[in-house]
Design a protein around this motif. Structure first.
Motif, PDB file in Angstrom:
ATOM      1  N   CYS A   1     102.117  31.876 -25.560  1.00 56.39           N
ATOM      2  CA  CYS A   1     100.651  31.938 -25.532  1.00 56.39           C
ATOM      3  C   CYS A   1     100.079  31.016 -26.604  1.00 56.39           C
ATOM      4  N   GLU A   2      98.977  30.364 -26.269  1.00 56.19           N
ATOM      5  CA  GLU A   2      98.346  29.443 -27.214  1.00 56.19           C
ATOM      6  C   GLU A   2      97.525  30.164 -28.276  1.00 56.19           C
ATOM      7  N   LEU A   3      97.178  31.420 -28.040  1.00 55.11           N
ATOM      8  CA  LEU A   3      96.356  32.186 -28.971  1.00 55.11           C
ATOM      9  C   LEU A   3      97.223  32.945 -29.972  1.00 55.11           C
ATOM     10  N   THR A   4      96.663  33.185 -31.151  1.00 54.38           N
ATOM     11  CA  THR A   4      97.320  34.078 -32.101  1.00 54.38           C
ATOM     12  C   THR A   4      96.965  35.518 -31.702  1.00 54.38           C
ATOM     13  N   ALA A   5      97.656  36.470 -32.275  1.00 48.96           N
ATOM     14  CA  ALA A   5      97.380  37.870 -31.974  1.00 48.96           C
ATOM     15  C   ALA A   5      95.954  38.231 -32.378  1.00 48.96           C
ATOM     16  N   ARG A   6      95.477  37.736 -33.500  1.00 49.60           N
ATOM     17  CA  ARG A   6      94.120  38.025 -33.969  1.00 49.60           C
ATOM     18  C   ARG A   6      93.085  37.453 -32.998  1.00 49.60           C
ATOM     19  N   GLU A   7      93.295  36.228 -32.553  1.00 50.87           N
ATOM     20  CA  GLU A   7      92.352  35.606 -31.616  1.00 50.87           C
ATOM     21  C   GLU A   7      92.313  36.368 -30.288  1.00 50.87           C
ATOM     22  N   ALA A   8      93.490  36.730 -29.778  1.00 50.66           N
ATOM     23  CA  ALA A   8      93.562  37.466 -28.513  1.00 50.66           C
ATOM     24  C   ALA A   8      92.910  38.845 -28.659  1.00 50.66           C
ATOM     25  N   ALA A   9      93.178  39.523 -29.766  1.00 53.66           N
ATOM     26  CA  ALA A   9      92.600  40.852 -29.995  1.00 53.66           C
ATOM     27  C   ALA A   9      91.079  40.774 -30.077  1.00 53.66           C
TER      28      ALA A   9
END
Length: 95
Positions: free
Chosen positions: A54-62
């Motif tokens: 995934c291109e997103l970090t966990a923080r960005e996705a959350a």
């Protein structure tokens, strides 16, 4: 907005639940948003994981999923995160 005591209580509850959804290569799409919305309605508290492709970090996705589903980000650790949304019709978690 959650208070720190409420957030701590939810973190404790989240320790025992399994990861039920994953954010993958296709990132945050309409299908994933619908699945998260349905899961939050049924469970109130869910744990998710961001896959390595995934291109997103966990923080960005959350943050993105919380905004789209009107939920609160409880915790982000590594590639996992926890979301909470109160369901007034089905009282499952008392804060």
């Amino acid at each position: 907005m959650l208070t720190s005591k409420q957030r701590a209580s939810l973190r404790g509850l989240a320790n025992s639940i399994d990861t039920i959804l994953q954010v993958g290569k296709s990132s945050v799409g309409e299908t994933l948003i619908k699945q998260v919305d349905d899961a939050l309605t049924a469970r109130e508290l869910i744990k998710m994981r961001v896959l390595p492709n995934c291109e997103l970090t966990a923080r960005e996705a959350a943050d993105m999923l919380a905004e789209k589903t009107n939920a609160q980000v409880v915790q982000v650790i590594g590639t996992r995160f926890v979301l909470y949304r109160n369901n007034p019709e089905k009282k499952g978690i008392e804060l």
